[in-house]
Design a protein around this motif. Structure first.
Motif, PDB file in Angstrom:
ATOM      1  N   LEU B  34      -0.778   4.638   3.325  1.00 53.84           N
ATOM      2  CA  LEU B  34      -1.900   4.278   2.442  1.00 53.84           C
ATOM      3  C   LEU B  34      -2.999   5.336   2.510  1.00 53.84           C
ATOM      4  CD1 LEU B  34      -2.217   0.418   2.944  1.00 53.84           C
ATOM      5  CD2 LEU B  34      -1.610   1.626   0.826  1.00 53.84           C
ATOM      6  N   ALA B  35      -3.334   5.760   3.720  1.00 61.69           N
ATOM      7  CA  ALA B  35      -4.408   6.758   3.873  1.00 61.69           C
ATOM      8  C   ALA B  35      -4.017   8.076   3.202  1.00 61.69           C
ATOM      9  CB  ALA B  35      -4.712   6.972   5.350  1.00 61.69           C
ATOM     10  N   ALA B  36      -2.778   8.499   3.411  1.00 61.67           N
ATOM     11  CA  ALA B  36      -2.332   9.786   2.856  1.00 61.67           C
ATOM     12  C   ALA B  36      -2.182   9.716   1.341  1.00 61.67           C
ATOM     13  CB  ALA B  36      -1.011  10.196   3.506  1.00 61.67           C
ATOM     14  N   SER B  37      -1.979   8.507   0.813  1.00 61.69           N
ATOM     15  CA  SER B  37      -1.709   8.350  -0.620  1.00 61.69           C
ATOM     16  C   SER B  37      -2.890   8.771  -1.489  1.00 61.69           C
ATOM     17  CB  SER B  37      -1.326   6.895  -0.928  1.00 61.69           C
ATOM     18  OG  SER B  37      -2.464   6.057  -0.864  1.00 61.69           O
ATOM     19  N   PHE B  38      -4.073   8.911  -0.906  1.00 59.23           N
ATOM     20  CA  PHE B  38      -5.235   9.356  -1.687  1.00 59.23           C
ATOM     21  C   PHE B  38      -5.245  10.869  -1.891  1.00 59.23           C
ATOM     22  CE2 PHE B  38      -6.407   5.234  -0.068  1.00 59.23           C
ATOM     23  CZ  PHE B  38      -6.927   4.633  -1.210  1.00 59.23           C
ATOM     24  N   PHE B  39      -4.276  11.543  -1.260  1.00 58.88           N
ATOM     25  CA  PHE B  39      -4.253  13.003  -1.301  1.00 58.88           C
ATOM     26  C   PHE B  39      -2.977  13.585  -1.887  1.00 58.88           C
ATOM     27  CE2 PHE B  39      -6.939  11.572   2.147  1.00 58.88           C
ATOM     28  CZ  PHE B  39      -8.108  12.277   1.921  1.00 58.88           C
ATOM     29  N   SER B  62       1.900   0.236  -5.224  1.00 57.09           N
ATOM     30  CA  SER B  62       0.761   0.288  -6.148  1.00 57.09           C
ATOM     31  C   SER B  62      -0.137   1.489  -5.863  1.00 57.09           C
ATOM     32  CB  SER B  62      -0.055  -1.009  -6.071  1.00 57.09           C
ATOM     33  OG  SER B  62      -0.682  -1.096  -4.815  1.00 57.09           O
ATOM     34  N   ARG B  63      -0.008   2.064  -4.685  1.00 51.14           N
ATOM     35  CA  ARG B  63      -0.729   3.304  -4.372  1.00 51.14           C
ATOM     36  C   ARG B  63       0.173   4.514  -4.592  1.00 51.14           C
ATOM     37  NH1 ARG B  63      -4.881   4.676  -4.891  1.00 51.14           N
ATOM     38  NH2 ARG B  63      -4.276   6.532  -3.756  1.00 51.14           N
ATOM     39  N   GLY B  64       1.327   4.292  -5.250  1.00 47.26           N
ATOM     40  CA  GLY B  64       2.226   5.402  -5.572  1.00 47.26           C
ATOM     41  C   GLY B  64       3.129   5.828  -4.432  1.00 47.26           C
ATOM     42  N   GLU B 285     -13.109  -1.200   8.671  1.00 49.00           N
ATOM     43  CA  GLU B 285     -14.152  -2.050   8.069  1.00 49.00           C
ATOM     44  C   GLU B 285     -13.636  -3.377   7.526  1.00 49.00           C
ATOM     45  OE1 GLU B 285     -16.363   0.300   5.294  1.00 49.00           O
ATOM     46  OE2 GLU B 285     -17.144   1.612   6.869  1.00 49.00           O
ATOM     47  N   ALA B 286     -12.328  -3.583   7.585  1.00 48.93           N
ATOM     48  CA  ALA B 286     -11.762  -4.873   7.189  1.00 48.93           C
ATOM     49  C   ALA B 286     -10.464  -5.067   7.960  1.00 48.93           C
ATOM     50  CB  ALA B 286     -11.511  -4.909   5.680  1.00 48.93           C
ATOM     51  N   GLN B 293      -6.884  -0.451   0.843  1.00 45.34           N
ATOM     52  CA  GLN B 293      -6.374  -0.850  -0.479  1.00 45.34           C
ATOM     53  C   GLN B 293      -7.449  -0.780  -1.554  1.00 45.34           C
ATOM     54  OE1 GLN B 293      -3.884  -4.387   1.381  1.00 45.34           O
ATOM     55  NE2 GLN B 293      -3.651  -4.393  -0.847  1.00 45.34           N
ATOM     56  N   ARG B 294      -8.718  -0.953  -1.133  1.00 41.76           N
ATOM     57  CA  ARG B 294      -9.736  -0.974  -2.176  1.00 41.76           C
ATOM     58  C   ARG B 294     -10.704   0.218  -2.123  1.00 41.76           C
ATOM     59  NH1 ARG B 294     -13.977  -3.693   0.731  1.00 41.76           N
ATOM     60  NH2 ARG B 294     -13.043  -5.051   2.293  1.00 41.76           N
ATOM     61  N   THR B 295     -10.320   1.287  -1.422  1.00 47.09           N
ATOM     62  CA  THR B 295     -11.169   2.470  -1.496  1.00 47.09           C
ATOM     63  C   THR B 295     -10.692   3.363  -2.648  1.00 47.09           C
ATOM     64  OG1 THR B 295     -12.211   4.274  -0.270  1.00 47.09           O
ATOM     65  CG2 THR B 295      -9.875   3.905   0.144  1.00 47.09           C
TER      66      THR B 295
END
Lengths: 313, 313
Positions: B34-39, B62-64, B285-286, B293-295
């Motif tokens: 999930l963290a890496a999926s933003f990059f 859903s995050r690809g 933070e959650a 999931q929601r960043t």
């Protein structure tokens, strides 16, 4: 602009994993003054006994420190005996012989009255408050304290904190003062007690600054600063590291005083944090004041650049 | 360039000072992906049981994230039960039900064979070595481990470390691996075991990178980097913070792969450390994966800039 530091001038008997030393020159004001002397003129107010010899005073005067305010009285100087053999992170106090320091009544020489930058090292908060009141024209007042005053003299300490522009303490002291374990909540808790800004030292993890809304704006999240520690492979003697940090930090701030007119600016504050780290890191590399006695401004600036190099994108 | 992560996909039952959660989605590979999926594009190799439902897989897809390599087998998924009620700094394990993870045999889909960036999350080093051998053309290999493998499977682990471009562990693991308590000596000790570079996470004190002479030159003092942590006033659930750090860090490195041709550069490595801190800070933070999931990439970049702002002169 010149700094006046009021605090202990003492002898330390030390044991660390690197060895033992008997009665080396120490004390918060000594470490602070030596560290600050690389940046600006420094004046010391303290008290010593008959065992404080010209050779000891020369350690300070040879760095240009003004020792007019070191009072010589009959008896022995403050003598602390401690061990870091179990852990370099926490001193084990074996003996505290206050001697002449027990009756310390800070006396401010007339020649010190024009001091712009006052540093209240770790002494009885009643004395800190008295010195502060005697120098009403000081442009900036910073101070330190310790667990003993936080626990047993809290009310007196709180009066001092309200008057401080900068409080410089370590993470344990911040937790004690605030009753919070989280670093950020602890910082907020301490700022709520009154100091305009707070510098917390996290030992090998560097330091952080936290600013009250009175300082640089009201966004607490933005109004912080982190400074890394110099990578330190060997710590010979941690005694005085915090005072050396404070001396480098405040010495740099005072050295920029002519420009800033005694006001804090974020740029000066940040660089001062880095200089604090540098002086703290130097001080632990030898027993007592040995390492500070043989450093140079060139070496200090080299470490400053190194710290920048390893922490900037 | 795309990343393949091999590791656990699991459910966590958690208790922290902020509350309790039953069977939230977790596992090292999940947090990392999930963290890496933003990059960059992320592929996962793992194993789950019949309790891993389409809704769980959808958190990743859903995050690809490509979940072709998540094997579904009869039985239950890995389920960890832990508490942070005594301390947010250290998880207390109440139950470890390995279930289908006990017989995990990583299988690499044909469509994953062209992976350039391999991340070996915390699993049996024998499996880490096998996966690494199956992808001989990977341009960069990074990995994690934990106290259990360091203590009880050291020889197998040492074989893996020698093959790593980047080892990402926390300070306790660095001390265990090296037998040294000083952070710098611990880092040198770990690098002597073979990894080309080492990232050590110091929880709320940020992280540091240490490079072997094979990386960016032979000056160890100069070849370090410190990244601060995002100031974190409240930690809801620390689970997966380290994996989220690794995902943000490695994801950013892979996202720059087209430019760097899979080589590490100091500039990319440093920024990656900051992104690692940001993703780690978001994750706590959650509960579970909720916060990741929601960043958004915009929020991530905003925190990156904040981190720079509070740490640069």
């Amino acid at each position: 602009m010149s700094i006046l530091v009021v605090g202990s001038v003492a002898f330390d008997t030390l044991e660390t994993p690197s060895g033992k030393r008997e009665r080396v020159l120490g004390g918060a004001a000594t470490h602070f003054a030596l560290a600050a002397s690389f940046f600006t003129d420094v004046r010391v107010v303290g008290v010593v006994g008959e065992d404080f010899l010209p050779e000891h005073e020369a350690v300070l005067t040879s760095r240009g420190v003004d020792t007019t305010g070191i009072e010589h009285v009959p008896g022995k100087s403050f003598h602390w005996t401690g061990s870091y053999v179990k852990s370099l992170d926490a001193a084990e106090t074996l003996a505290t012989d206050l001697n002449v320091f027990a009756d310390f009544e800070p006396k401010i020489p007339a020649s010190y009255r024009d001091t712009d930058y006052l540093f209240l090292a770790n002494i009885d908060p009643v004395l800190q408050a008295r010195v502060r009141a005697e120098l009403p024209n000081a442009k900036l007042v910073a101070g330190d304290t310790m667990n003993y005053w936080i626990a047993a003299h809290r009310d007196n300490l709180l009066k001092v904190l309200r008057e401080l522009d900068i409080l410089i303490i370590n993470d344990n002291e911040a937790r004690m003062l605030s009753g919070e374990t989280n670093n950020i909540r602890a910082a907020k808790g301490v700022l709520a007690l009154g100091p305009k800004s707070l510098v917390v030292k996290y030992a090998e993890h560097g330091s952080a600054a936290y600013f009250s809304p009175h300082s640089f704006g009201d966004n607490f999240e933005r109004n912080q600063f982190r400074a890394p520690a110099t990578p330190q492979e060997e710590v010979v003697d941690p005694t005085g590291a915090g005072d050396s940090f404070a001396g480098g930090f405040y010495g740099y701030i005072a050295s920029r005083g002519a420009e800033t007119g005694g006001k804090l600016t974020p740029e000066v504050f940040r660089k001062a944090m880095f200089y604090g780290c540098v002086l703290g890191s130097l001080s632990v590399e030898a027993f007592g004041t040995d390492r500070l006695q043989r450093t140079t401004r060139a070496e200090i600036d080299q470490r400053f650049e190194h710290l920048k190099e390893i922490s900037h994108l």
